[in-house]
Design a protein around this motif. Structure first.
Motif, PDB file in Angstrom:
ATOM      1  N   PRO A   1      17.333 -15.703  27.460  1.00 24.00           N
ATOM      2  CA  PRO A   1      16.646 -14.901  28.479  1.00 24.00           C
ATOM      3  C   PRO A   1      17.447 -14.631  29.749  1.00 24.00           C
ATOM      4  O   PRO A   1      17.566 -13.475  30.171  1.00 24.00           O
ATOM      5  CB  PRO A   1      15.371 -15.713  28.771  1.00 24.00           C
ATOM      6  N   TYR A   2      17.993 -15.658  30.376  1.00 21.87           N
ATOM      7  CA  TYR A   2      18.663 -15.378  31.653  1.00 21.87           C
ATOM      8  C   TYR A   2      19.973 -14.629  31.480  1.00 21.87           C
ATOM      9  O   TYR A   2      20.400 -13.917  32.402  1.00 21.87           O
ATOM     10  CB  TYR A   2      18.814 -16.647  32.497  1.00 21.87           C
TER      11      TYR A   2
ATOM     12  N   ASP B   1      24.277 -25.285  34.703  1.00 17.08           N
ATOM     13  CA  ASP B   1      25.426 -24.429  35.030  1.00 17.08           C
ATOM     14  C   ASP B   1      25.149 -22.931  34.982  1.00 17.08           C
ATOM     15  O   ASP B   1      25.968 -22.156  35.440  1.00 17.08           O
ATOM     16  CB  ASP B   1      26.589 -24.739  34.074  1.00 17.08           C
ATOM     17  N   LEU B   2      24.051 -22.541  34.366  1.00 21.33           N
ATOM     18  CA  LEU B   2      23.822 -21.105  34.187  1.00 21.33           C
ATOM     19  C   LEU B   2      22.573 -20.582  34.886  1.00 21.33           C
ATOM     20  O   LEU B   2      22.633 -19.575  35.584  1.00 21.33           O
ATOM     21  CB  LEU B   2      23.669 -20.793  32.684  1.00 21.33           C
ATOM     22  N   MET B   3      21.453 -21.259  34.677  1.00 19.33           N
ATOM     23  CA  MET B   3      20.162 -20.661  35.015  1.00 19.33           C
ATOM     24  C   MET B   3      20.088 -20.206  36.470  1.00 19.33           C
ATOM     25  O   MET B   3      19.830 -19.040  36.753  1.00 19.33           O
ATOM     26  CB  MET B   3      19.046 -21.654  34.690  1.00 19.33           C
ATOM     27  N   ARG B   4      20.365 -21.096  37.398  1.00 12.45           N
ATOM     28  CA  ARG B   4      20.266 -20.765  38.825  1.00 12.45           C
ATOM     29  C   ARG B   4      21.198 -19.602  39.190  1.00 12.45           C
ATOM     30  O   ARG B   4      20.816 -18.690  39.921  1.00 12.45           O
ATOM     31  CB  ARG B   4      20.628 -22.015  39.629  1.00 12.45           C
ATOM     32  N   PHE B   5      22.404 -19.627  38.641  1.00 11.78           N
ATOM     33  CA  PHE B   5      23.418 -18.648  39.037  1.00 11.78           C
ATOM     34  C   PHE B   5      23.131 -17.257  38.453  1.00 11.78           C
ATOM     35  O   PHE B   5      23.517 -16.249  39.021  1.00 11.78           O
ATOM     36  CB  PHE B   5      24.808 -19.160  38.635  1.00 11.78           C
ATOM     37  N   LEU B   6      22.453 -17.244  37.303  1.00  8.91           N
ATOM     38  CA  LEU B   6      22.068 -15.964  36.710  1.00  8.91           C
ATOM     39  C   LEU B   6      20.731 -15.494  37.279  1.00  8.91           C
ATOM     40  O   LEU B   6      20.522 -14.296  37.492  1.00  8.91           O
ATOM     41  CB  LEU B   6      21.945 -16.089  35.188  1.00  8.91           C
ATOM     42  N   ALA B   7      19.824 -16.432  37.516  1.00  7.34           N
ATOM     43  CA  ALA B   7      18.447 -16.060  37.880  1.00  7.34           C
ATOM     44  C   ALA B   7      18.309 -15.650  39.342  1.00  7.34           C
ATOM     45  O   ALA B   7      17.562 -14.728  39.659  1.00  7.34           O
ATOM     46  CB  ALA B   7      17.494 -17.214  37.572  1.00  7.34           C
ATOM     47  N   PHE B   8      19.025 -16.323  40.240  1.00  4.63           N
ATOM     48  CA  PHE B   8      18.784 -16.050  41.662  1.00  4.63           C
ATOM     49  C   PHE B   8      19.244 -14.663  42.109  1.00  4.63           C
ATOM     50  O   PHE B   8      18.513 -13.992  42.850  1.00  4.63           O
ATOM     51  CB  PHE B   8      19.340 -17.170  42.540  1.00  4.63           C
ATOM     52  N   PRO B   9      20.415 -14.167  41.665  1.00  6.40           N
ATOM     53  CA  PRO B   9      20.739 -12.784  42.043  1.00  6.40           C
ATOM     54  C   PRO B   9      19.667 -11.802  41.573  1.00  6.40           C
ATOM     55  O   PRO B   9      19.316 -10.845  42.287  1.00  6.40           O
ATOM     56  CB  PRO B   9      22.089 -12.537  41.348  1.00  6.40           C
ATOM     57  N   ARG B  10      19.082 -12.047  40.402  1.00 15.21           N
ATOM     58  CA  ARG B  10      17.995 -11.187  39.908  1.00 15.21           C
ATOM     59  C   ARG B  10      16.769 -11.330  40.803  1.00 15.21           C
ATOM     60  O   ARG B  10      16.132 -10.337  41.167  1.00 15.21           O
ATOM     61  CB  ARG B  10      17.664 -11.589  38.466  1.00 15.21           C
TER      62      ARG B  10
END
Ligand SMILES: N[C@@H](CCC(=O)N[C@@H](CS)C(=O)NCC(=O)O)C(=O)O
Length: 201
Positions: A163-164, A101-110
């Motif tokens: 981290p993310y 629920d978090l990693m992809r949504f936080l990491a991809f905009p970065r």
């Protein structure tokens, strides 16, 4: 000595590095250049069939993959993971939540910001931000009750989620709207062995 295959800016690898430093486990960094595709070579594919970092190579040559699985391996037998099955499940629930629920949504905009794609990907970034912000809300509530993800002491879950969330501002998230999360980030950064993503910067 244990080897950690990572890259300079990988948040998933930072999780493992933070935990190893906190536990005082000696390791050697093998920092790959993902832009050159060094994680797609036959040699690296033999270490991780998923062709991703982080990968840990144990002293007997065995390889561990997937950041959450690696964190759980090193947390075993420490105060960072409860032995009681119910309490343990509460801790591991956070690690699954981070991945789903978090990693992809936080990491991809970065990632899009780092690779100059923010404009081209504006629609998908807006969608990720909406989903990511909704997924941060339960954390803000959790830190209103306790200082750490699992009660009043750090657990392996904090290493998996830190981290993310810390890096999300690089993808345009405004962390100031989450004061309880910000307090937790500060507490995490005071843990022994803490080091920034890029040490010395
Ligand atoms: N679920 C995996 C995700 C690992 C992952 O996405 N690693 C990124 C770097 S942070 C990677 O290796 N990306 C290269 C690629 O997918 O080609 C984990 O938690 O370890």
């Amino acid at each position: 000595m244990i080897k950690l295959y990572d890259s300079r800016l990988s948040g998933n690898s930072w999780k493992v590095r933070l935990l190893l430093r906190h536990l005082g486990v000696p390791f050697q960094r093998k920092t790959l250049n993902l832009a050159e595709g060094s994680h797609k070579t036959p040699d690296f594919t033999a270490r991780n069939r998923f062709q991703r970092i982080p990968v840990v190579e144990l002293e007997d040559g065995c390889h561990l993959t997937e950041s959450a699985a690696i964190l759980l391996y090193f947390a075993e037998g420490t105060s960072l993971i409860p032995s009681d099955p119910v309490e343990r499940a509460k801790v591991t629930a956070w690690l699954f939540y981070e991945q789903a629920d978090l990693m992809r949504f936080l990491a991809f905009p970065r990632f899009y910001a780092m690779t100059g794609q923010s404009e081209a990907k504006a629609d998908v970034i807006a969608h990720y931000r909406e989903v990511g912000e909704a997924a941060l809300a339960p954390l803000e509530r959790a830190f209103g009750e306790h200082g750490w993800l699992h009660g009043d002491m750090p657990s392996v879950a904090d290493f998996g989620l830190y981290p993310y969330i810390r890096l999300s501002a690089e993808g345009g998230y405004d962390l100031a709207q989450w004061p309880a999360i910000c307090g937790w980030l500060t507490r995490f950064e005071a843990l022994s062995g803490y080091e920034p993503l890029v040490p010395g910067v």
